[in-house]
Structure formats: structure tokens, C-alpha cells
Design a protein around this motif. Sequence first.
Motif: not given
Length: 290
Positions: A81-84, A106-108, A208-215, A263-268
Motif C-alpha cells: 500500500q505504500v512506497d516507503h 527500510v527508510d527508518s 536512520p534510527c530514532l531512539v527514545l528511552h525513559a531516563e 518530526g523524525f519521519i518528516q526529516q527523513q
Amino acid sequence: MIKKYDFLLPGTSRIGVLLIHGLTGTPAEMRGVARELNQAGHTVYAVQLAGHCGSVDDLIATRWQDWYQSVINGAQKLRQQVDHLVVGGLSMGAVLALKYASDFPVDSVLVYSATFRYDGWSIPPLSRFAAPWLLPLAGCFHLGRHRLFNEKEPYGIRNESLRRRIAKSMQEGDSGVAGLPGNPWPSLSQMMALSRNVRRALPQVTAPCLVLHAENDDIAHRRNALLVRDNVSGEVALTLLKNSYHMITIDNDRTELIALTLGFIQQQSEAKNNREPAALRLHTTLSTPA
């Protein structure tokens, strides 16, 4: 075929996001993120992993390869269904997303609360240090097949009212809503085998990887996030969230998580468009229906 707790949200862009829940979890833990991504135009598919959203017996009848096959099947469905394609997950789902990104283009990658080891502050020290050798041994000799490491306060959730609701759902036995109340020993052994496999494969992740983690993650110490940052080959954007525990997709920092993700998806996407030849971009624009 969509399973009972899978959900697919068609979008208007050509970007698809595959979201993967954690061990003993459910696609519901990704629903809020999925809705926001979909409202931004993206097609989102939250996959139900094999053996999950049912009984303990359902789960221990599966191996990590079965969970990974669910991810592969979900990605194949979404690619139609998608290109990316963007892959992302929470906890063990993040490890599965990295596994997929090491095997397929994959794209990200969205890496939420990556869990290679259960080494957060709420894990008892004995469990933390004994599990790496005890669980594989139990798996080899089929010991403790119906033993559980039961979930305890704070259940990965810092928000107290949300924590009470989740605990109530777990106690009522609806695993499709809140997941199982504990981790079966055989499934934890499979999770550790998956972890070892993916740790070796991290250098093969070039996206590219967006890495989010609780401190202050109560389940998986932030060193799990640093492991990803230090070993993947792709660019990494790392943020430690200040006001959540392990379940960052539903906890106090979910608004920040969603903003960072969008923001990360848009930037990539913009970076990828800038790298494409001008003729290809023009062809894509002309061939896309209004």
C-alpha cells in the motif's frame, strides 16, 4: 489476514509505518501513536505478534522466529500500500524492528524503550543477574514451563491513574487489552535468544534510527538505548525522556514522543527526496493521483 487485535489505518501519504508491541503485550499499547501518525497522513499497521493476546499456553507455544515472522508478514502487507516503509516498536517490539531493519531495506527505524536485557531498577537483583544463565538452562531442559515472572508495580507506567487502569485490566484477564500479567519462563528464554541474535546484527542496520528511552526506565536501563546508538551503522537521534517509565508510548511523555516521531519521519522523508534524482522526483509527482 488481519488478526483480532491488529489494526490498519489507511493514510494519504505514501509512507507506511509498521508498529510492533512488546513481549506479552498488545497492539493497544501502540494505538495512541498510531492515531497521531495516521492523522499526519501516514498509513499505519499495528501488528499482533504470534501467540500474543491470548493465554499463557498460546504464547509459550511460539518461538521468537514466529514473532519475527509476524513482523515480516505485516511489513509485506503494508508494502503493498505504500512506497516507503518505517518500522518501529516498543520494548521487545523495538528489538524486532531492528531485526527487520538488519534483514530488509527500510527508510527508518523507531526504537522505543529497546529491551535487550531486563535490567531496570524495578527488576530484583537476583532476577537481573540469574536470568541470563537460568532461563536458557530451563529452556534446554523444559523446566518451569508454566512459571511466570509476574508483573509488579509500577508496571512500566509512571502515570498513577493510567497505572491503576492497566493493572485492573490485567487482573481481569483481558490480555488483548492490557497483555498478560506476567512473563512465562519459556518466552523470556526466547526473548533472550532474539536479543543475542539482534545484538550481533546491529551493525547491519544502516537506516536512520530514532531512539527514545525513559531516563529512569524501570524495566530496561537506558544502557539498552546506548547499545543501539553505539552499534548500528545508520545515523541515530537519541532522546532520553524525563517523565515516564518503560511504557513511553502511553505514559506521561507520549506527547513529546509523538512530536519527535513525526518530526523524525518528516526529516527523513525530506532528506530522501533531496537525495533522489530530479527526474525521479518529477516522475513520482506526476504519477501520483491527486
